[in-house]
Design a protein around this motif. Structure first.
Motif, PDB file in Angstrom:
ATOM      1  N   ASN A  76       5.459   7.056   6.364  1.00 13.60           N
ATOM      2  CA  ASN A  76       5.613   5.670   5.918  1.00 13.60           C
ATOM      3  C   ASN A  76       4.406   5.121   5.175  1.00 13.60           C
ATOM      4  OD1 ASN A  76       8.221   5.379   6.881  1.00 13.60           O
ATOM      5  ND2 ASN A  76       7.570   4.604   8.869  1.00 13.60           N
ATOM      6  N   THR A  77       3.214   5.476   5.605  1.00 12.57           N
ATOM      7  CA  THR A  77       2.035   4.837   5.024  1.00 12.57           C
ATOM      8  C   THR A  77       1.778   5.267   3.581  1.00 12.57           C
ATOM      9  OG1 THR A  77       0.560   6.567   5.875  1.00 12.57           O
ATOM     10  CG2 THR A  77       0.946   4.641   7.284  1.00 12.57           C
ATOM     11  N   VAL A  78       2.120   6.501   3.234  1.00 15.98           N
ATOM     12  CA  VAL A  78       1.794   7.022   1.902  1.00 15.98           C
ATOM     13  C   VAL A  78       2.479   6.227   0.785  1.00 15.98           C
ATOM     14  CG1 VAL A  78       1.979   9.016   0.370  1.00 15.98           C
ATOM     15  CG2 VAL A  78       1.199   9.311   2.741  1.00 15.98           C
ATOM     16  N   PRO A  79       3.797   5.972   0.843  1.00 13.30           N
ATOM     17  CA  PRO A  79       4.389   5.165  -0.236  1.00 13.30           C
ATOM     18  C   PRO A  79       3.827   3.748  -0.312  1.00 13.30           C
ATOM     19  CG  PRO A  79       5.980   5.536   1.523  1.00 13.30           C
ATOM     20  CD  PRO A  79       4.822   6.449   1.778  1.00 13.30           C
ATOM     21  N   VAL A  80       3.329   3.224   0.827  1.00 14.27           N
ATOM     22  CA  VAL A  80       2.708   1.893   0.808  1.00 14.27           C
ATOM     23  C   VAL A  80       1.375   1.963   0.073  1.00 14.27           C
ATOM     24  CG1 VAL A  80       1.893  -0.036   2.197  1.00 14.27           C
ATOM     25  CG2 VAL A  80       3.869   1.286   2.957  1.00 14.27           C
ATOM     26  N   TRP A  81       0.553   3.005   0.377  1.00 10.23           N
ATOM     27  CA  TRP A  81      -0.698   3.198  -0.345  1.00 10.23           C
ATOM     28  C   TRP A  81      -0.438   3.365  -1.844  1.00 10.23           C
ATOM     29  CZ3 TRP A  81      -5.382   2.210   1.250  1.00 10.23           C
ATOM     30  CH2 TRP A  81      -5.721   2.310   2.608  1.00 10.23           C
ATOM     31  N   ILE A  82       0.586   4.146  -2.189  1.00  5.37           N
ATOM     32  CA  ILE A  82       0.900   4.394  -3.595  1.00  5.37           C
ATOM     33  C   ILE A  82       1.254   3.090  -4.301  1.00  5.37           C
ATOM     34  CG2 ILE A  82       2.610   5.441  -5.137  1.00  5.37           C
ATOM     35  CD1 ILE A  82       2.771   7.789  -3.189  1.00  5.37           C
ATOM     36  N   THR A  83       2.150   2.303  -3.672  1.00  3.95           N
ATOM     37  CA  THR A  83       2.630   1.071  -4.310  1.00  3.95           C
ATOM     38  C   THR A  83       1.497   0.065  -4.487  1.00  3.95           C
ATOM     39  OG1 THR A  83       4.798   1.426  -3.292  1.00  3.95           O
ATOM     40  CG2 THR A  83       4.358  -0.751  -4.185  1.00  3.95           C
ATOM     41  N   LEU A 119       0.287   1.710  -8.125  1.00  4.58           N
ATOM     42  CA  LEU A 119       1.271   1.034  -8.981  1.00  4.58           C
ATOM     43  C   LEU A 119       0.937  -0.427  -9.202  1.00  4.58           C
ATOM     44  CD1 LEU A 119       4.602   2.562  -7.577  1.00  4.58           C
ATOM     45  CD2 LEU A 119       3.220   3.347  -9.511  1.00  4.58           C
ATOM     46  N   GLY A 120       0.009  -0.956  -8.428  1.00  2.51           N
ATOM     47  CA  GLY A 120      -0.389  -2.351  -8.605  1.00  2.51           C
ATOM     48  C   GLY A 120       0.603  -3.361  -8.072  1.00  2.51           C
ATOM     49  N   GLY A 121       1.504  -2.934  -7.198  1.00  2.00           N
ATOM     50  CA  GLY A 121       2.489  -3.853  -6.638  1.00  2.00           C
ATOM     51  C   GLY A 121       3.894  -3.273  -6.710  1.00  2.00           C
ATOM     52  N   THR A 122       4.854  -4.081  -6.301  1.00  2.00           N
ATOM     53  CA  THR A 122       6.238  -3.591  -6.185  1.00  2.00           C
ATOM     54  C   THR A 122       7.036  -3.657  -7.486  1.00  2.00           C
ATOM     55  OG1 THR A 122       6.964  -5.797  -5.506  1.00  2.00           O
ATOM     56  CG2 THR A 122       6.341  -4.256  -3.751  1.00  2.00           C
ATOM     57  N   VAL A 124       8.342  -0.407  -8.948  1.00  2.00           N
ATOM     58  CA  VAL A 124       9.380   0.215  -8.114  1.00  2.00           C
ATOM     59  C   VAL A 124      10.734  -0.434  -8.381  1.00  2.00           C
ATOM     60  CG1 VAL A 124      10.112   0.723  -5.762  1.00  2.00           C
ATOM     61  CG2 VAL A 124       7.675   0.770  -6.348  1.00  2.00           C
ATOM     62  N   VAL A 125      10.750  -1.770  -8.418  1.00  3.97           N
ATOM     63  CA  VAL A 125      11.989  -2.490  -8.705  1.00  3.97           C
ATOM     64  C   VAL A 125      12.504  -2.110 -10.091  1.00  3.97           C
ATOM     65  CG1 VAL A 125      13.041  -4.755  -8.997  1.00  3.97           C
ATOM     66  CG2 VAL A 125      11.345  -4.403  -7.202  1.00  3.97           C
ATOM     67  N   GLU A 126      11.594  -2.038 -11.051  1.00  9.53           N
ATOM     68  CA  GLU A 126      11.988  -1.672 -12.412  1.00  9.53           C
ATOM     69  C   GLU A 126      12.587  -0.269 -12.462  1.00  9.53           C
ATOM     70  OE1 GLU A 126      10.020  -1.212 -16.898  1.00  9.53           O
ATOM     71  OE2 GLU A 126       8.748  -1.660 -15.153  1.00  9.53           O
ATOM     72  N   GLY A 169       2.223   8.848 -13.556  1.00  8.80           N
ATOM     73  CA  GLY A 169       1.202   9.875 -13.704  1.00  8.80           C
ATOM     74  C   GLY A 169       0.843  10.662 -12.473  1.00  8.80           C
ATOM     75  N   LEU A 170       1.333  10.275 -11.291  1.00 14.10           N
ATOM     76  CA  LEU A 170       1.050  11.073 -10.106  1.00 14.10           C
ATOM     77  C   LEU A 170       1.910  12.330 -10.124  1.00 14.10           C
ATOM     78  CD1 LEU A 170       0.012   8.170  -9.367  1.00 14.10           C
ATOM     79  CD2 LEU A 170       0.504   8.752  -6.994  1.00 14.10           C
TER      80      LEU A 170
END
Length: 720
Positions: free
Chosen positions: A466-473, A477-480, A483-485, A425-426
């Motif tokens: 680097n920090t933005v995808p960490v904040w997003i995940t 997204l509630g965790g990794t 992303v793996v899926e 949804g982002l």
């Protein structure tokens, strides 16, 4: 009965008897324990006195102490080696003998023969039918004690180490023929301790389950002999145009010399080197007492000649991978025949251009950047594998770095993070604050050690923050797991470890997987299209499988609008972000750079409406490069091969990408340039014409000098 009703002389007697009995039991237990401990102590003293007779003293004691410690270390080492060798059991658990049954002839996409794999048309010649001088030449050069050892030759290893120390270089190897066969059958050429341990255990297993004749036959049939040939039979036909049964001593010596380095000693490429190597083999035969000097003199005086052939380059890395794909397809679909002709997807012209691009940049910049290897995969929009480069030289190393090596993806992995974010949804206009974050004790930093504040997802991806995808995940997204899926849906088969640090690409991925994942965006959100061949037929010409009659439609993994949004975001990377060196004139390019810790891996993965391709640079031993980033050689190599691929092609537009994309603001472009200047690099920016001319001049200066000092960097930044 109550004691009050008893006579006076009977009162209290019953409890007294009970307590007396308990005291007796307690005394007996104490006595028994004392007697037992005393007896045990006495017995132990007797045993100690007895064994004192055997206690060594002086020199004998020192010998026994050393022997005991040695046994302890040996047992510990064997336990460790056994633990390391357990994975090798998975290899032998498979029906590996079935590999002998496959005989595959490969054609390119236009139907021209490009190579073979397996035990092929020549039919493997039994060992007993091979010339005696050929067997002697091979054994004298590769493993003189082959018929005496049990798979690992300790004496040969000591001899090789002695010769290497004497020569102050590696002049002899300690691997036996059985060990080399184990590597050819089950393992790769990757130089690691784990592989050597597996190789040793597999060699012992082969010796226990096969006869010496069988081991020698398999070795002679499967070894790479240069020129795209495998086995002595195919090599004799290719180099001398004769049956292997008819080769002379001089020709046998030349064939035996190919096992060590087929690329260096291939006679159709370097005949003088091949003859020199053959002369060494003849010397080995004499030193091994297999023949006398008089018997080999004729072969020395009249060395072997080879059949003149046109220079043909076989796409060997691709054929190795395609061979495994064909075998799996035949087994999974229950196809009874094992001798087949396969029309592949490889485009030999594009393959040649890919090889040339990798060689060009390795020769020109490899030493400057301390980088020795590269790999590349090129896929067409329909999923066809058009080119595959597995390393710098197949003759030197057959290890396929494009399909077998899992290297850290670095920032090129962020595409999968943003794909998951868009799917949840982002949007590209979603604003995330670039600010410090700590996640489970991990505090990632940006490349320039600063923070940009509130940025859109499009800007964060283009600038590789680097920090933005960490904040997003973590927060969106509630965790990794998502992303793996998403990576799995996009076709990634590599072992992605679901750890929070993998958001920034700490997990290993193959070049093939990277190209496959990005292809799902190039194809409009459709995954599952990658394929290595389009047709399989038997030797009589009957078609067994034809993909063109029932083309695969793939699986939609992202809605069209979301794919278009990702395309626009990734185009920014090559328009004004970190991947500008991959830009193509007149063609929109989407992609992402990637650079890992200590500069061990450098990536560029990108796509157009026609092709997707992944390029990797690094070293086999994981040593750091000299500050090589994904925006340099990988992007430049990608741009070079894509220019060739798109020449005279019918261009397919990228979904959702307009012909003209608004350039980055002056402020954003300058910020990107300043980040890159800290690495001693200046790249093309979307600025004024005067600024562009200045930066091109600065880039030429940087390419010819050492990285700028801090004060020079600041001066260049202020000038911009």
């Amino acid at each position: 009965m109550n004691d009050l009703n008893l006579p006076d002389d009977e009162k209290g007697k019953r409890p007294h008897k009970k307590s007396s009995f308990l005291l007796e039991v307690d005394a007996w237990i104490d006595s028994a324990l004392y007697d037992s401990s005393f007896q045990a102590a006495q017995t132990w003293e007797d045993i100690t006195i007895f064994f004192r007779r055997f206690r060594p003293y002086g020199l004998n004691r020192a010998i026994f102490e050393i022997a005991g410690e040695t046994m302890t270390l040996v047992m510990a080492g064997m336990i460790v080696m056994l633990a390391l060798a357990i994975p090798s059991s998975r290899e032998i658990a498979q029906n590996w003998r079935d590999q002998e049954q496959f005989a595959v002839t490969f054609l390119d996409r236009y139907g021209r023969e490009i190579g073979q794999r397996g035990i092929l048309h020549t039919d493997a010649v039994p060992v007993e039918d091979l010339p005696d001088h050929l067997i002697k030449a091979v054994l004298a050069t590769e493993d003189r004690r082959f018929f005496d050892h049990f798979g690992i030759d300790a004496m040969g290893l000591v001899r090789a180490m002695t010769e290497n120390v004497r020569a102050n270089s590696v002049v002899q190897g300690g691997s036996t023929i059985t060990q080399q066969l184990a590597k050819n059958l089950f393992l790769s050429n990757e130089r690691t301790i784990e592989r050597k341990v597996k190789e040793a255990f597999l060699a012992l297993w082969l010796e226990a389950n096969l006869s010496k004749q069988e081991i020698l036959k398999l070795y002679l049939d499967r070894a790479y002999m240069g020129g795209g040939t495998f086995g002595v039979g195919a090599a004799a036909k290719f180099y001398f145009d004769k049956d292997v049964r008819d080769v002379t001593l001089a020709e046998a010596a030349m064939l035996a010399g190919l096992f060590k380095a087929p690329a260096r000693f291939a006679p159709h490429i370097n005949l003088p080197a091949a003859r020199g190597r053959a002369n060494e083999v003849l010397t080995n035969i004499v030193q091994a007492d297999f023949m006398t000097e008089g018997q080999v003199t004729g072969a020395r005086r009249e060395p072997a000649d080879v059949v003149l052939r046109a220079s043909t380059e076989s796409p060997d890395y691709f054929l190795d991978w395609a061979y495994e794909e064909v075998k799996s397809f035949i087994v999974e679909n229950g196809i009874p025949t094992r001798s087949v002709v396969v029309r592949t997807t490889i485009d030999t012209d594009l393959q040649r251009a890919a090889d040339e691009a990798v060689q060009f940049f390795l020769r020109k910049h490899g030493q400057d950047y301390n980088v020795g290897q590269s790999a590349m995969v090129v896929l067409e929009r329909n999923g066809a594998v058009r080119a595959l480069v597995g390393g710098s030289d197949y003759g030197v190393s057959q290890f396929n770095r494009a399909t077998a090596a899992e290297r850290q993806a670095g920032s090129s992995f962020k595409t999968y993070v943003y794909a998951a974010a868009i799917d949840h949804g982002l949007t590209d206009e979603t604003v995330i604050a670039d600010r410090p974050i700590t996640w489970r004790g991990w505090s990632p930093q940006n490349y320039n050690r600063s923070f940009a504040g509130r940025v859109t997802l499009a800007t964060a991806l283009a600038r590789s923050i680097n920090t933005v995808p960490v904040w997003i995940t973590r927060d969106h997204l509630g965790g990794t797991a998502p992303v793996v899926e998403m990576a799995r849906k996009m076709g990634v088969e590599s072992n992605i470890i679901s750890h929070h640090t993998m958001v920034l690409g700490t997990s290993g991925m193959t070049v093939m997987d990277q190209a496959t994942g990005y292809l799902s965006l190039a194809s409009g959100g459709i995954a599952g299209l990658r394929h290595a061949f389009t047709q399989i037929s038997d030797l009589s010409g009957e078609i067994i499988y034809d993909r063109r009659r029932a083309p695969e439609t793939g699986t939609r993994i992202l809605e069209q609008g979301k794919v278009e949004m990702l395309n626009r975001m990734l185009v920014n990377v090559t328009e004004w972000g970190t991947g500008r060196r991959a830009a193509l004139e007149g063609i929109k390019v989407a992609g992402k750079t990637g650079t890992t810790q200590a500069y061990r891996d450098a990536w560029f993965v990108g796509y157009t409406g026609n092709y997707a391709a992944a390029v990797w640079y690094g070293n086999d031993d994981y040593t750091p490069t000299n500050r090589l980033t994904g925006g340099r050689l990988p992007a430049m190599t990608w741009q070079r091969i894509m220019e060739y691929a798109h020449a005279n092609a019918d261009l397919v537009p990228l979904a959702g990408v307009e012909d003209s994309i608004p350039a980055a603001s002056e402020e954003e472009a300058v910020e990107v340039a300043e980040e890159e200047a800290q690495n001693g690099l200046a790249r093309r920016l979307v600025l004024s014409e005067e600024s562009v001319r200045f930066l091109f001049a600065l880039e030429e200066k940087l390419a010819a000098t050492e990285p700028l000092a801090a004060d020079q960097q600041q001066l260049a930044s202020r000038t911009r």
